[in-house]
Design a protein around this motif. Sequence first.
Motif, short mmCIF file in Angstrom:
data_model
loop_
_atom_site.label_atom_id
_atom_site.label_comp_id
_atom_site.label_asym_id
_atom_site.label_seq_id
_atom_site.Cartn_x
_atom_site.Cartn_y
_atom_site.Cartn_z
N TYR A 72 -29.48 29.76 -24.91
CA TYR A 72 -28.24 29.16 -24.42
C TYR A 72 -27.71 28.19 -25.46
O TYR A 72 -28.47 27.38 -26.03
CB TYR A 72 -28.48 28.38 -23.12
N THR A 73 -26.41 28.22 -25.69
CA THR A 73 -25.79 27.34 -26.67
C THR A 73 -24.51 26.73 -26.13
O THR A 73 -23.61 27.45 -25.68
CB THR A 73 -25.44 28.12 -27.96
N ALA A 118 -31.17 37.57 -23.76
CA ALA A 118 -29.93 37.18 -23.11
C ALA A 118 -29.33 35.97 -23.81
O ALA A 118 -30.00 34.93 -23.92
CB ALA A 118 -30.18 36.88 -21.63
N TYR A 119 -28.12 36.11 -24.30
CA TYR A 119 -27.44 35.03 -25.01
C TYR A 119 -26.31 34.48 -24.15
O TYR A 119 -25.51 35.24 -23.59
CB TYR A 119 -26.85 35.53 -26.34
N SER A 120 -26.24 33.17 -24.04
CA SER A 120 -25.14 32.51 -23.33
C SER A 120 -24.52 31.47 -24.26
O SER A 120 -25.23 30.67 -24.86
CB SER A 120 -25.65 31.83 -22.05
N PRO A 168 -23.49 18.53 -28.03
CA PRO A 168 -23.96 19.92 -28.08
C PRO A 168 -25.44 20.03 -27.75
O PRO A 168 -26.20 19.07 -27.90
CB PRO A 168 -23.68 20.34 -29.52
N MET A 169 -25.83 21.22 -27.30
CA MET A 169 -27.25 21.45 -26.99
C MET A 169 -27.56 22.94 -27.12
O MET A 169 -26.68 23.79 -27.02
CB MET A 169 -27.58 20.99 -25.57
N ARG A 170 -28.85 23.22 -27.35
CA ARG A 170 -29.36 24.58 -27.35
C ARG A 170 -30.62 24.60 -26.50
O ARG A 170 -31.44 23.69 -26.56
CB ARG A 170 -29.68 25.05 -28.77
N ARG A 221 -27.78 20.25 -16.84
CA ARG A 221 -26.43 20.03 -17.38
C ARG A 221 -25.78 21.35 -17.80
O ARG A 221 -24.59 21.57 -17.57
CB ARG A 221 -26.50 19.08 -18.57
N TYR A 222 -26.58 22.21 -18.42
CA TYR A 222 -26.02 23.49 -18.87
C TYR A 222 -25.58 24.33 -17.67
O TYR A 222 -24.53 24.97 -17.70
CB TYR A 222 -27.04 24.26 -19.71
#
Length: 290
Positions: free
Chosen positions: A121-122, A175-177, A229-231, A265-266
């Motif tokens: 997740y990004t 799975a990419y978000s 930002p976060m990953r 948060r995401y």
Amino acid sequence: MAGGTVGTEDGAGTGGLPPGGGEPEVSDSLRTFGAVVQALREHAGISREDFAPLVRFSKHTVASIELGRRMPDPTFVERAEEALGNTGALRKAVRHLSRQPGLASWFRQWARLEAVAINLYTYECRLAPGLLQTEGYARTLFVNQLPPLGDDQIEAQWTARAERQRLLWERPNTAYSFILEEQLFLRRTGGVEVTRELIGHVLEVAEQRNVELQVMPQVRETHAGLDGPMRLLETPENQWFAYCEGQESGQFISDSKVVSMLQMRYARMRSQALTLEDSLSLLRRIQGDL
């Protein structure tokens, strides 16, 4: 929790390469090369202080190379050969050096996990994340880095970034978000053509069934990602980790409580951003207006 400083992953000085070239993670091949340099220098009866001006590098740089902490510059290899009798040993040894080019040691821990993650997740509010950047967009960031980067550094950064981007095409079971701020595309970083190409590339990536892309609208009364930002990623062993960046820092996070907070948060941002369909429609509209 573990952290690293000096430089970021996806920004102007990114790809994980520290400003000014930095010092890579120590590897066996770097240690071996450094030991050969030191052995030849000591055999020639030359102190490190006297050797530095002979190769026209600082004493600190010479020490870093001899201790296996720094990748030797080709110029260093040639000057060291001349200063140490032209045995050819260093020219041969340098061919066997190995490290992951363009990535700093603190980022490699994340990059290694990123390469095997089953969920990634990004959220990004400053610029297009490295996995989605086009060459033109990335080079715009590199060329405008301060302090300035040399041509070799720029090439190393782009090579590292392009290599990482293969994950999107080679790992169909991951799975990419992505949640991206609308302003990233309105800023027109690199100009109209670079932005148009970037949006086209992002739309192409978003067509993959394992990729979800959402845009956070510019006007939003509530926003769970205002801290930056976060990953987030999940490993095949179902462990979750996070990575966050600042102006001149990158922090790898393994503390489960902190990771859980970022997951919360995401998840909230996913509900606050535009739907998948509306996000792609907005990007097409922005692209058409360029």
